[in-house]
Write a protein that holds these residues in place. Structure first.
Motif, PDB file in Angstrom:
ATOM      1  N   THR B   1      20.170  33.995  -8.557  1.00 22.81           N
ATOM      2  CA  THR B   1      19.048  33.967  -9.503  1.00 22.81           C
ATOM      3  C   THR B   1      17.836  33.284  -8.857  1.00 22.81           C
ATOM      4  N   ALA B   2      16.683  33.886  -8.945  1.00 18.49           N
ATOM      5  CA  ALA B   2      15.463  33.246  -8.435  1.00 18.49           C
ATOM      6  C   ALA B   2      15.151  32.030  -9.286  1.00 18.49           C
ATOM      7  N   ALA B   3      14.566  31.033  -8.667  1.00 18.90           N
ATOM      8  CA  ALA B   3      14.220  29.814  -9.385  1.00 18.90           C
ATOM      9  C   ALA B   3      13.173  30.130 -10.449  1.00 18.90           C
ATOM     10  N   ASP B   4      13.278  29.451 -11.570  1.00 20.77           N
ATOM     11  CA  ASP B   4      12.436  29.703 -12.738  1.00 20.77           C
ATOM     12  C   ASP B   4      11.719  28.404 -13.115  1.00 20.77           C
ATOM     13  N   ALA B   5      10.459  28.306 -12.694  1.00 21.35           N
ATOM     14  CA  ALA B   5       9.700  27.074 -12.920  1.00 21.35           C
ATOM     15  C   ALA B   5       9.511  26.785 -14.409  1.00 21.35           C
ATOM     16  N   GLU B   6       9.419  27.829 -15.220  1.00 19.85           N
ATOM     17  CA  GLU B   6       9.247  27.609 -16.663  1.00 19.85           C
ATOM     18  C   GLU B   6      10.503  26.982 -17.267  1.00 19.85           C
ATOM     19  N   ALA B   7      11.663  27.478 -16.845  1.00 21.45           N
ATOM     20  CA  ALA B   7      12.914  26.876 -17.298  1.00 21.45           C
ATOM     21  C   ALA B   7      13.026  25.446 -16.785  1.00 21.45           C
ATOM     22  N   GLY B   8      12.536  25.220 -15.577  1.00 19.56           N
ATOM     23  CA  GLY B   8      12.539  23.870 -15.017  1.00 19.56           C
ATOM     24  C   GLY B   8      11.681  22.929 -15.838  1.00 19.56           C
ATOM     25  N   LYS B   9      10.542  23.422 -16.277  1.00 22.52           N
ATOM     26  CA  LYS B   9       9.650  22.600 -17.099  1.00 22.52           C
ATOM     27  C   LYS B   9      10.357  22.164 -18.377  1.00 22.52           C
ATOM     28  N   ALA B  10      11.059  23.087 -19.005  1.00 32.23           N
ATOM     29  CA  ALA B  10      11.774  22.754 -20.237  1.00 32.23           C
ATOM     30  C   ALA B  10      12.839  21.686 -19.977  1.00 32.23           C
ATOM     31  N   LYS B  11      13.478  21.795 -18.838  1.00 35.79           N
ATOM     32  CA  LYS B  11      14.544  20.848 -18.484  1.00 35.79           C
ATOM     33  C   LYS B  11      13.986  19.491 -18.057  1.00 35.79           C
ATOM     34  N   ALA B  12      12.701  19.443 -17.722  1.00 44.60           N
ATOM     35  CA  ALA B  12      12.105  18.257 -17.103  1.00 44.60           C
ATOM     36  C   ALA B  12      11.675  17.191 -18.098  1.00 44.60           C
ATOM     37  N   ALA B  13      11.855  17.460 -19.392  1.00 45.94           N
ATOM     38  CA  ALA B  13      11.359  16.500 -20.380  1.00 45.94           C
ATOM     39  C   ALA B  13      11.934  15.103 -20.136  1.00 45.94           C
ATOM     40  N   VAL B  14      13.207  15.036 -19.836  1.00 43.42           N
ATOM     41  CA  VAL B  14      13.858  13.735 -19.626  1.00 43.42           C
ATOM     42  C   VAL B  14      13.375  13.072 -18.337  1.00 43.42           C
ATOM     43  N   CYS B  15      12.966  13.866 -17.362  1.00 41.80           N
ATOM     44  CA  CYS B  15      12.497  13.327 -16.080  1.00 41.80           C
ATOM     45  C   CYS B  15      11.168  12.596 -16.227  1.00 41.80           C
ATOM     46  N   ALA B  16      10.381  13.058 -17.220  1.00 41.88           N
ATOM     47  CA  ALA B  16       9.002  12.583 -17.348  1.00 41.88           C
ATOM     48  C   ALA B  16       8.916  11.091 -17.667  1.00 41.88           C
ATOM     49  N   ALA B  17       9.961  10.551 -18.261  1.00 42.17           N
ATOM     50  CA  ALA B  17       9.934   9.132 -18.628  1.00 42.17           C
ATOM     51  C   ALA B  17       9.678   8.252 -17.410  1.00 42.17           C
ATOM     52  N   CYS B  18      10.242   8.621 -16.294  1.00 44.57           N
ATOM     53  CA  CYS B  18      10.054   7.837 -15.068  1.00 44.57           C
ATOM     54  C   CYS B  18       9.092   8.504 -14.083  1.00 44.57           C
ATOM     55  N   HIS B  19       9.172   9.825 -13.981  1.00 46.18           N
ATOM     56  CA  HIS B  19       8.398  10.527 -12.941  1.00 46.18           C
ATOM     57  C   HIS B  19       7.072  11.071 -13.471  1.00 46.18           C
ATOM     58  N   GLY B  20       6.782  10.833 -14.767  1.00 47.34           N
ATOM     59  CA  GLY B  20       5.491  11.227 -15.310  1.00 47.34           C
ATOM     60  C   GLY B  20       5.449  12.670 -15.782  1.00 47.34           C
ATOM     61  N   ALA B  21       4.678  12.915 -16.828  1.00 39.45           N
ATOM     62  CA  ALA B  21       4.548  14.270 -17.355  1.00 39.45           C
ATOM     63  C   ALA B  21       3.890  15.189 -16.331  1.00 39.45           C
ATOM     64  N   ASN B  22       3.086  14.606 -15.446  1.00 36.13           N
ATOM     65  CA  ASN B  22       2.434  15.395 -14.389  1.00 36.13           C
ATOM     66  C   ASN B  22       3.116  15.218 -13.033  1.00 36.13           C
ATOM     67  N   GLY B  23       4.309  14.608 -13.043  1.00 39.44           N
ATOM     68  CA  GLY B  23       5.044  14.443 -11.788  1.00 39.44           C
ATOM     69  C   GLY B  23       4.583  13.260 -10.957  1.00 39.44           C
ATOM     70  N   ILE B  24       3.743  12.422 -11.528  1.00 41.22           N
ATOM     71  CA  ILE B  24       3.304  11.194 -10.854  1.00 41.22           C
ATOM     72  C   ILE B  24       4.027  10.032 -11.501  1.00 41.22           C
ATOM     73  N   ALA B  25       4.772   9.268 -10.680  1.00 41.84           N
ATOM     74  CA  ALA B  25       5.687   8.259 -11.200  1.00 41.84           C
ATOM     75  C   ALA B  25       4.969   7.215 -12.052  1.00 41.84           C
ATOM     76  N   GLN B  26       5.634   6.865 -13.150  1.00 38.71           N
ATOM     77  CA  GLN B  26       5.110   5.870 -14.072  1.00 38.71           C
ATOM     78  C   GLN B  26       5.594   4.474 -13.736  1.00 38.71           C
ATOM     79  N   ILE B  27       6.515   4.371 -12.800  1.00 35.23           N
ATOM     80  CA  ILE B  27       7.189   3.114 -12.505  1.00 35.23           C
ATOM     81  C   ILE B  27       7.104   2.871 -10.996  1.00 35.23           C
ATOM     82  N   PRO B  28       6.634   1.687 -10.573  1.00 35.93           N
ATOM     83  CA  PRO B  28       6.598   1.421  -9.127  1.00 35.93           C
ATOM     84  C   PRO B  28       8.001   1.526  -8.545  1.00 35.93           C
ATOM     85  N   GLY B  29       8.104   2.136  -7.392  1.00 32.25           N
ATOM     86  CA  GLY B  29       9.405   2.293  -6.762  1.00 32.25           C
ATOM     87  C   GLY B  29      10.075   3.615  -7.060  1.00 32.25           C
ATOM     88  N   TYR B  30       9.469   4.404  -7.955  1.00 32.69           N
ATOM     89  CA  TYR B  30       9.993   5.736  -8.246  1.00 32.69           C
ATOM     90  C   TYR B  30       9.080   6.758  -7.579  1.00 32.69           C
TER      91      TYR B  30
END
Lengths: 88, 88
Positions: B1-30
Motif C-alpha cells: 500500500t502506498a503511504a497515505d499522508a491524510e491517514a497519517g494526519k488523522a493518526k497524528a493527533a496524539v503525536c501533536a501533544a509533544c511534537h506540535g500540531a505543525n510538527g515543531i516540538a513543544q517540549i525541549p529535548g523532543y
C-alpha cells in the motif's frame, strides 16, 4: 562550558557526508539535522555514544559518536540547531 | 500500500501533544518532525516499536509506537515529511 556552534561547525565536516553540508540529508533514510531541537540533538548523540540506540543505521552513528566528548556533542548540537530548517 | 499522508494526519493527533500540531516540538529535548526525511521517520518509528531505541525519552516513544502497524508508520512518516520544515 557554553555550547560553541563555531566549534561544532569545525567538528561537523565528517557529518556532512551523510547529513549534508547544510544539514539536509544526502541519503534517503538519514535524518535532516538543520534547525533540529538542540537538546534533542545532544540527547540523540549521547544515546548513540552509549549504544542505547539500535536499529536502522544506528551502528553507523554508534561508531561516529564513540569519540565525541560531551563538549563536542554540545557544540555539534548548537551548530546544527542554528542552521535554517529545510536548508533554505 | 502506498503511504497515505491524510491517514497519517488523522493518526497524528496524539503525536501533536509533544511534537506540535505543525510538527515543531513543544517540549525541549523532543525532535521536530516537520519536513523530516520520510524513510528516516519510518525507520525511527520501527526502531522504537522494536524497543531497539533506548536512552533519553525513548521509553515514551516505545509506548507510543507499540500499537502502530506498518501502514500506520508509513502514513505517519508521509504526513510529517509533507509538513514544511521549520513549521513555516
Amino acid at each position: 562550558t557554553a555550547a560553541d556552534a563555531e566549534a561544532g561547525k569545525a567538528k561537523a565536516a565528517v557529518c556532512a557526508a551523510c547529513h549534508g553540508a547544510n544539514g539536509i540529508a544526502q541519503i534517503p533514510g538519514y535524518p535532516n539535522l538543520a534547525g533540529q531541537n538542540e537538546a534533542y540533538l545532544a540527547s540523540a548523540l549521547k544515546a548513540y555514544r552509549a549504544k542505547q540506540r539500535n536499529g536502522g543505521q544506528a551502528a553507523v552513528m554508534q561508531g561516529q559518536a564513540a569519540a565525541l566528548s560531551d563538549d563536542d556533542i554540545a557544540n555539534l548540537a548548537a551548530y546544527y540547531a542554528s542552521l535554517p530548517a529545510g536548508g533554505k
